[in-house]
Design a protein around this motif. Structure first.
Motif, PDB file in Angstrom:
ATOM      1  N   ARG A 504       1.206  -1.347  -0.212  1.00 66.74           N
ATOM      2  CA  ARG A 504      -0.243  -0.353  -0.267  1.00 66.74           C
ATOM      3  C   ARG A 504       0.821   1.243   0.112  1.00 66.74           C
ATOM      4  O   ARG A 504       0.854   2.546  -0.987  1.00 66.74           O
ATOM      5  CB  ARG A 504      -1.076   0.147   1.153  1.00 66.74           C
ATOM      6  N   ARG A 507       2.581   1.582  -3.352  1.00 65.09           N
ATOM      7  CA  ARG A 507       1.722   2.546  -4.650  1.00 65.09           C
ATOM      8  C   ARG A 507       0.631   3.603  -4.330  1.00 65.09           C
ATOM      9  O   ARG A 507       0.424   4.538  -4.909  1.00 65.09           O
ATOM     10  CB  ARG A 507       0.113   0.734  -4.485  1.00 65.09           C
ATOM     11  N   VAL A 511       0.758   6.509  -6.884  1.00 69.24           N
ATOM     12  CA  VAL A 511      -0.178   7.198  -7.241  1.00 69.24           C
ATOM     13  C   VAL A 511       0.343   9.075  -7.103  1.00 69.24           C
ATOM     14  O   VAL A 511      -0.272   9.799  -7.826  1.00 69.24           O
ATOM     15  CB  VAL A 511      -1.574   7.036  -6.363  1.00 69.24           C
ATOM     16  N   GLU A 538      -9.942   8.970 -10.770  1.00 65.15           N
ATOM     17  CA  GLU A 538      -9.716   7.916 -10.682  1.00 65.15           C
ATOM     18  C   GLU A 538      -8.043   7.738  -9.524  1.00 65.15           C
ATOM     19  O   GLU A 538      -8.227   6.615  -8.584  1.00 65.15           O
ATOM     20  CB  GLU A 538      -8.737   7.160 -12.032  1.00 65.15           C
ATOM     21  N   LEU A 539      -7.138   8.332  -9.569  1.00 62.00           N
ATOM     22  CA  LEU A 539      -6.431   8.448  -8.359  1.00 62.00           C
ATOM     23  C   LEU A 539      -7.064   8.781  -7.274  1.00 62.00           C
ATOM     24  O   LEU A 539      -6.087   8.307  -6.665  1.00 62.00           O
ATOM     25  CB  LEU A 539      -5.133   9.700  -9.301  1.00 62.00           C
ATOM     26  N   ASP A 540      -7.736   9.772  -7.228  1.00 64.74           N
ATOM     27  CA  ASP A 540      -8.817  10.133  -6.004  1.00 64.74           C
ATOM     28  C   ASP A 540      -9.169   8.902  -5.049  1.00 64.74           C
ATOM     29  O   ASP A 540      -8.717   7.726  -4.161  1.00 64.74           O
ATOM     30  CB  ASP A 540      -9.611  10.771  -6.051  1.00 64.74           C
ATOM     31  N   LEU A 541      -9.506   8.111  -6.368  1.00 61.78           N
ATOM     32  CA  LEU A 541     -10.571   6.675  -5.753  1.00 61.78           C
ATOM     33  C   LEU A 541      -9.233   5.517  -5.082  1.00 61.78           C
ATOM     34  O   LEU A 541      -9.377   5.083  -4.049  1.00 61.78           O
ATOM     35  CB  LEU A 541     -10.868   6.407  -7.319  1.00 61.78           C
ATOM     36  N   MET A 542      -8.497   5.216  -6.148  1.00 65.81           N
ATOM     37  CA  MET A 542      -7.190   4.488  -5.428  1.00 65.81           C
ATOM     38  C   MET A 542      -6.792   5.264  -4.557  1.00 65.81           C
ATOM     39  O   MET A 542      -6.011   4.491  -3.387  1.00 65.81           O
ATOM     40  CB  MET A 542      -6.172   4.390  -6.390  1.00 65.81           C
ATOM     41  N   GLU A 543      -5.668   7.009  -4.137  1.00 65.09           N
ATOM     42  CA  GLU A 543      -6.087   6.558  -2.828  1.00 65.09           C
ATOM     43  C   GLU A 543      -6.624   6.378  -1.700  1.00 65.09           C
ATOM     44  O   GLU A 543      -6.345   6.019  -0.304  1.00 65.09           O
ATOM     45  CB  GLU A 543      -5.633   7.834  -3.191  1.00 65.09           C
ATOM     46  N   ARG A 545      -8.819   4.148  -1.107  1.00 56.24           N
ATOM     47  CA  ARG A 545      -8.946   2.909  -1.022  1.00 56.24           C
ATOM     48  C   ARG A 545      -8.021   2.349  -0.225  1.00 56.24           C
ATOM     49  O   ARG A 545      -7.563   1.693   1.080  1.00 56.24           O
ATOM     50  CB  ARG A 545      -8.824   2.248  -2.487  1.00 56.24           C
ATOM     51  N   TYR A 546      -6.529   2.820  -0.653  1.00 59.63           N
ATOM     52  CA  TYR A 546      -5.424   2.140  -0.459  1.00 59.63           C
ATOM     53  C   TYR A 546      -5.061   2.520   1.396  1.00 59.63           C
ATOM     54  O   TYR A 546      -4.338   2.400   1.844  1.00 59.63           O
ATOM     55  CB  TYR A 546      -3.924   2.678  -1.071  1.00 59.63           C
TER      56      TYR A 546
END
Length: 548
Positions: A504, A507, A511, A538-543, A545-546
């Motif tokens: 994480r 990742r 990001v 999309e990057l906000d959603l990934m961040e 999540r992590y």
């Protein structure tokens, strides 16, 4: 136009307070900063906020209590439900009775019913203010859950007591038997209304979403309207709108389990509610500060109600009330924790040593009883006039004393709590790691079965089955790794969790690098703003999540 300007000033003060509380070298809690900024507004501008008690109650309390009921961890609350109930119900009743008689004895000019009303509004505690005070010294998780549960219930019980006290002041009479019957109706009907309104709204929302699709903005708006709808319907039925809002929030948790919204809707809704909570709590404290100059300017006239002429008497009354509240709370917390230990010893299969609660734990729980937004909101709902049109007796005095109790309790707690919380440990709690691992394994197995079915269905429709098999295998390998790592021994599982954390972190590094590159490309005009916004989301959603 003046109303709009006032609202903008208040919101600006709330925004500035959040930054100022972090920038100040001295650890001042955000509520105190907001009170200071509100005072600056009251002194430096010609704008004045004329507070309508009923409108104030409607605008601020339903959403705040609804959100508290919605977000409070139910399982954690049930673990200490007896302690929470003793603090939230027993302590409130003792506080209203004890402090009501004490205030009336101390200030005979304040009618007994008004003294009970003042005692009722200073009985609820404010965990948000406690969190702000202890931001730099973490509160033990279990203690915070107890404080949250206590605040949720004592907000309702304190404000219900306030309702009866105001009714007694307006009518000049009070019947214990009639009050008991009224309480059953007020509490029972309020809770039922909250549950029914929430279930009806969520079921209707889910039916529309299934038939015609989901619209995130409408879903969020419905969640905002539920507490107001529950409150207004309950008040129309002469039940407790406060309890209706709390019950609606608690019911919302269980209603959402079976009628889940889309992930994007939940994320946007959480953001909206976080903003509303921050704004409403902040505005309440800013309003207190804005009212302070007028309250203080009328102190000389207010103190005459008590039969004295020196303004210092108001400070003496405030300190006496704070001391009385602290003594009652310290004694009740000690007794409550002692009873909890006795019950656990009686329920144990074998004799266990019984130790008295540590003084630091009792003291920390006592100082954590900070008065805040609900106290201010409650005291401002005192009627302006009696039924015959005459001014409500000692209203300005009650507001002055309640405001003083809020400020003094905040200052005392901001000094004492960090010292008491430093190194404080609560009784050991069972680990939830096994439950977490089991849930992740079960979810991963279900995901693998679903992917296999989807992969098989897609392969039947097309000739290139190997293409779908390869894609499905790559996805299922991730789930199989999770199952394998979480199903091994404790050492292997701990290593897997450490590896997950490292992945994480890496990742998140990736990001951030992606986002920096996107910004550079946008500045160099190599990509357009639409592309930048799309990939950034999309990057906000990934961040999220992590980091979650």
């Amino acid at each position: 136009m003046e109303t709009v300007s006032i609202v903008l000033f208040l919101l600006l003060a709330v925004v500035v307070s959040g930054a100022a509380s972090r920038m100040l070298p001295v650890a001042l809690p955000t509520p105190l900063v907001q009170i200071l900024l509100g005072s600056a507004i009251g002194l430096s501008t010609s704008y004045r906020v004329e507070l309508d008690p009923e409108l104030f109650l409607l605008l601020f309390l339903p959403p705040l209590l609804f959100l508290d009921g919605w977000r409070i961890p139910k399982d954690e609350l049930l673990k200490d439900v007896s302690t929470v109930a003793e603090l939230a119900l027993g302590l409130v009743l003792i506080t209203v009775l004890g402090m009501g008689f004490f205030i009336h004895w101390m200030i005979p000019a304040m009618p007994l019913a008004v003294a009970f009303a003042l005692a009722a509004v200073v009985s609820p505690t404010d965990p948000i203010a406690v969190s702000a005070i202890a931001a730099r010294v973490p509160i033990p998780r279990r203690m915070m859950h107890i404080l949250e549960g206590e605040s949720l219930l004592n907000d309702a019980s304190g404000l219900v007591c306030l309702r009866f006290a105001i009714a007694a002041a307006l009518t000049g009479s009070f019947s214990a038997s009639a009050a008991a019957f009224d309480f059953l109706w007020v509490a029972g009907a309020g809770i039922v209304v909250g549950v029914v309104v929430t279930l009806a709204a969520t079921r209707a929302k889910a039916w529309v979403s299934r038939r015609f699709g989901e619209e995130a903005a409408s879903q969020i708006l419905v969640s905002l309207l539920i507490p107001f709808g529950a409150y207004l319907i309950a008040e129309h039925l002469h039940a407790s709108g406060i309890l209706a809002a709390v019950a609606a929030g608690v019911t919302m948790t269980f209603a959402e389990i079976s009628r889940q919204a889309m992930a994007s809707t939940r994320m946007r809704r959480n953001s909206v509610w976080d903003t509303i909570q921050f704004a409403l709590n902040g505005i309440i404290f800013v309003l207190l500060g804005e009212q302070l100059p007028a309250i203080l300017s009328g102190a000389a006239e207010t103190v005459r109600v008590t039969g004295h002429h020196g303004v210092a008497w108001l400070g003496i009354y405030i300190m006496a009330i704070v001391a009385g509240l602290g003594t009652l709370r310290f004694t009740w917390v000690w007794v409550s924790l002692k009873l909890t230990l006795l019950r656990r010893r009686a329920g144990a299969s074998e004799a266990v040593p019984l130790h008295s609660p540590g003084w630091r734990l009792v003291a920390a729980m006592s100082f954590a009883g900070v008065r805040g937004a609900i106290t201010l909101a409650g005291v401002l709902t005192l009627p302006l006039t009696m039924n015959d049109g005459t001014p409500f007796p000692a209203r300005d005095l009650a507001i002055f004393l309640a405001a003083g109790v809020i400020i003094v309790s905040l200052v005392i707690a901001s000094i004492a709590l960090p010292l008491l919380l430093q190194g404080l440990t609560m009784p050991a709690e069972p680990s939830l790691q096994a439950e977490d691992d089991a849930a992740r394994v079960a979810a991963a197995k279900a995901a693998i079965r679903a992917i296999e079915r989807a992969q098989h269905d897609l392969a039947e429709e097309r000739d290139d089955a190997d293409f779908y098999a390869a894609a499905g295998s790559r996805v299922m390998d991730l789930y199989r790794d999770r199952i394998e790592s979480r199903s091994q021994g404790a050492k292997v599982a701990a290593e897997a969790r450490l590896q997950d954390k490292l992945e994480r972190d890496l990742r998140l590094v990736g990001v951030r690098a992606e986002r920096d590159t996107l910004v550079r490309l946008a500045r160099e005009r190599k990509i357009g703003s639409a592309t930048l916004q799309k990939i950034n989301r999309e990057l906000d959603l990934m961040e999220a999540r992590y980091r979650g």
